[in-house]
Design an enzyme around this catalytic site. Structure first.
Site, PDB file in Angstrom:
ATOM      1  N   SER A 204       5.878   9.181  -5.071  1.00  0.00           N
ATOM      2  CA  SER A 204       6.392   7.822  -5.305  1.00  0.00           C
ATOM      3  C   SER A 204       6.984   7.708  -6.705  1.00  0.00           C
ATOM      4  CB  SER A 204       5.275   6.791  -5.158  1.00  0.00           C
ATOM      5  OG  SER A 204       4.825   6.762  -3.829  1.00  0.00           O
TER       6      SER A 204
ATOM      7  N   ARG B 254      11.002   7.044  -8.036  1.00  0.00           N
ATOM      8  CA  ARG B 254      11.314   5.897  -8.900  1.00  0.00           C
ATOM      9  C   ARG B 254      11.870   6.343 -10.242  1.00  0.00           C
ATOM     10  NH1 ARG B 254       7.730   4.607  -5.148  1.00  0.00           N
ATOM     11  NH2 ARG B 254       7.112   2.460  -4.689  1.00  0.00           N
TER      12      ARG B 254
ATOM     13  N   GLY C 257      11.781   7.610   3.886  1.00  0.00           N
ATOM     14  CA  GLY C 257      11.741   6.147   3.921  1.00  0.00           C
ATOM     15  C   GLY C 257      11.829   5.556   2.528  1.00  0.00           C
TER      16      GLY C 257
ATOM     17  N   ARG D  38      12.527   4.345  12.016  1.00  0.00           N
ATOM     18  CA  ARG D  38      11.636   3.534  11.157  1.00  0.00           C
ATOM     19  C   ARG D  38      12.252   2.166  10.852  1.00  0.00           C
ATOM     20  NH1 ARG D  38       8.942   7.150   6.844  1.00  0.00           N
ATOM     21  NH2 ARG D  38       7.596   5.337   6.753  1.00  0.00           N
TER      22      ARG D  38
ATOM     23  N   GLN E  16       7.251  -0.021  -0.780  1.00  0.00           N
ATOM     24  CA  GLN E  16       8.695   0.237  -0.654  1.00  0.00           C
ATOM     25  C   GLN E  16       9.474  -1.065  -0.607  1.00  0.00           C
ATOM     26  OE1 GLN E  16       9.027   2.803   2.768  1.00  0.00           O
ATOM     27  NE2 GLN E  16       8.204   4.558   1.657  1.00  0.00           N
TER      28      GLN E  16
ATOM     29  N   ASP F 134      -1.635   6.157   2.924  1.00  0.00           N
ATOM     30  CA  ASP F 134      -1.142   7.488   3.318  1.00  0.00           C
ATOM     31  C   ASP F 134      -2.272   8.468   3.655  1.00  0.00           C
ATOM     32  OD1 ASP F 134       1.492   6.764   3.116  1.00  0.00           O
ATOM     33  OD2 ASP F 134       1.700   7.422   1.034  1.00  0.00           O
TER      34      ASP F 134
ATOM     35  N   LYS G 227       4.744   4.927  10.377  1.00  0.00           N
ATOM     36  CA  LYS G 227       4.894   5.924   9.304  1.00  0.00           C
ATOM     37  C   LYS G 227       5.726   7.096   9.844  1.00  0.00           C
ATOM     38  CE  LYS G 227       2.760   3.792   6.071  1.00  0.00           C
ATOM     39  NZ  LYS G 227       3.541   3.312   4.933  1.00  0.00           N
TER      40      LYS G 227
ATOM     41  N   ARG H 123       1.859  14.669   6.486  1.00  0.00           N
ATOM     42  CA  ARG H 123       0.443  14.380   6.173  1.00  0.00           C
ATOM     43  C   ARG H 123      -0.469  14.725   7.357  1.00  0.00           C
ATOM     44  NH1 ARG H 123       1.113  12.590   1.136  1.00  0.00           N
ATOM     45  NH2 ARG H 123       2.781  11.101   0.782  1.00  0.00           N
TER      46      ARG H 123
END
Ligand code: S3P
Length: 435
Positions: free
Chosen positions: A22, A26, A98, A126, A171, A318, A345, A391
């Site tokens: 993440s 960013r 995503g 999604r 998000q 997650d 997800k 995952r």
């Protein structure tokens, strides 16, 4: 690429896991908007984050990428300034990511040109109205294909809004805050649960006015260009979760995972494992780029079933595939509620996790908003599928360490979407893996 995992007799040692996914997304996006050259170290060279770099390049940003290890890269971003993006020639390919699509939607809403964001088949399944709706309210023209990608955005002339998010999503919140940089007036977001706040942390470190008051976040438009940054990305708690749970579940284990981001919006799994009786600790706590960091220390433990619901679900959103593996080894009933988000997800994580763990012998029931697990149950050799979900693939690999025979995971290549070096990490801990 299938992955075959053999049982482990104990995990011992000190390991590192790759940089936070993440934060890597960013940091790259905000560095692109900055004035000057930013240097991002321990950046995650995973498929999802590379999609962000390629999209930024397509917007005219020069980016040098240097892989420094299997698990890390140094990324040098030559920022173009808040208004320096150029209109892309083709649609922006977000691949399977995503985060790339939703966060970039926020940024594209602020541009005085139109953009199409698209991705591969998995991403095309999604839901995207969750970002389209607030961005439309801010003044952008946003068209989705019946709620799904591709997304067409004609941006510019945004105004601040006050928005109550119907779901807790890092998000969606980030897309609105990033659009808020370009809006006239204040943008206010109310979130129904504690979604990850890395965007707020990074924006604040760059001098943007972002105030958090309980569940309300207010961002002011950026008055000047953002400054360039030099940051090291902390290790990803969501990647650490796999060896962490493995060490808790496998007898004779004692494992230290160093330099992991322990932002409380991410560590719900740690709280739940502790409440189940796990011997897990955070040591050597410090700060890295405004984020809390520590070493996670885990020892083999005996677990008892628990109920997970409400805000904790958001703080471990997650981690449910690996949490389910832990629950199969816990005594009694474990119940997960309020987690319907898992259905949208990278896979339908409720169905996929329950179906695949059952093939290994787990006693599990799926519910519309979660699942139930009865344990402890021995896990058996089997062939399972990742459903294209990184995952789930890694959670099944951990199940393989506990099983009484080999577990083969089909379509395991997707692990590289978030954790390059996962197989090497297991091999270094003495696990027999055939990739
Ligand atoms: C992410 C937020 C979460 C998480 C995803 C990464 C982010 O998604 O599941 O892996 O970087 O903001 P949602 O915002 O859909 O909950």
């Amino acid at each position: 690429m299938p992955l075959t995992i053999s049982p482990s007799s104990g995990l011992q040692g000190t390991i590192t896991v790759p940089g936070d996914k993440s934060i890597s997304h960013r940091a790259a996006m905000l560095a692109a908007l900055a004035n000057g050259t930013s240097r991002l170290t321990n950046w995650l060279p995973a498929g999802d984050c590379l999609a962000t770099l390629d999209a930024l390049r397509a917007l005219g940003v020069r980016i040098d990428f240097q892989q420094t290890a299997e698990t890390a890269a140094t990324v040098t971003v030559h920022g173009v300034g808040l208004h320096g993006f150029s209109a892309p020639e083709k649609s922006l390919n977000c691949q399977g990511s995503g985060t790339t699509m939703r966060l970039l939607s926020g940024l594209m809403a602020g541009q005085a040109f139109s953009t199409v964001l698209d991705g591969h088949e998995g991403l095309r399944r999604r839901p995207m109205e969750r970002v389209a709706r607030p961005l439309r309210q801010m003044g952008a023209t946003v068209v989705t294909r019946d709620g799904y990608p591709p997304i067409y955005i004609d941006g510019g002339n945004l105004h601040g809004i006050e928005y109550r998010m119907p779901i807790a999503s890092g998000q969606v919140k980030s897309a609105i805050l990033l659009a808020g940089l370009y809006a006239e007036g204040t943008t206010i977001v109310h979130q129904p649960g504690p979604a990850r706040d890395h965007t707020e942390v990074l924006l604040r470190s760059l001098g943007v006015s972002v105030e958090t008051d309980g569940s309300t976040i207010r961002v002011q438009p950026a008055q000047t260009n953002l400054p360039a940054m030099d940051i090291a990305i902390p290790a990803d708690f969501s990647s650490a979760a796999f060896p962490l749970v493995a060490a808790v579940l496998i007898p004779n284990s004692q494992l230290r995972i160093t330099g992991v981001n322990t932002n409380p919006t991410r560590t719900g799994l740690l709280d739940m494992l502790t409440a189940m009786g796990a011997n897990v600790k955070i040591e050597n706590e410090r700060e890295m780029g405004g984020e809390p960091v520590g070493d996670l220390v885990a020892q083999s433990s005996t677990l008892t079933g628990i109920e997970v619901s409400g805000d904790t679900v958001v703080r471990m959103i997650d981690e449910f595939p690996i949490f389910a593996v832990a629950a199969t080894q816990a005594k009694g009933r474990t119940v997960v509620r309020d987690a319907a988000e898992l259905r949208v997800k990278e896979s339908d994580r409720i169905k996929a996790t329950v179906d695949e763990l059952r093939k290994l012998g787990a006693q599990m029931i799926a519910h519309p908003d979660g699942f139930e697990v009865y344990g402890p149950t021995p896990l058996h050799a089997a062939v399972v599928d990742s459903y294209g979900d990184h995952r789930l693939a890694m959670a099944l690999a951990v199940a393989g360490l506990l099983a009484d025979g080999e577990i083969t995971i089909r379509h395991a290549r997707v692990i590289a979407d978030s954790y390059p070096g996962f197989v090497s990490m297991l091999k270094n801990l003495g696990v027999a893996v055939v990739a």
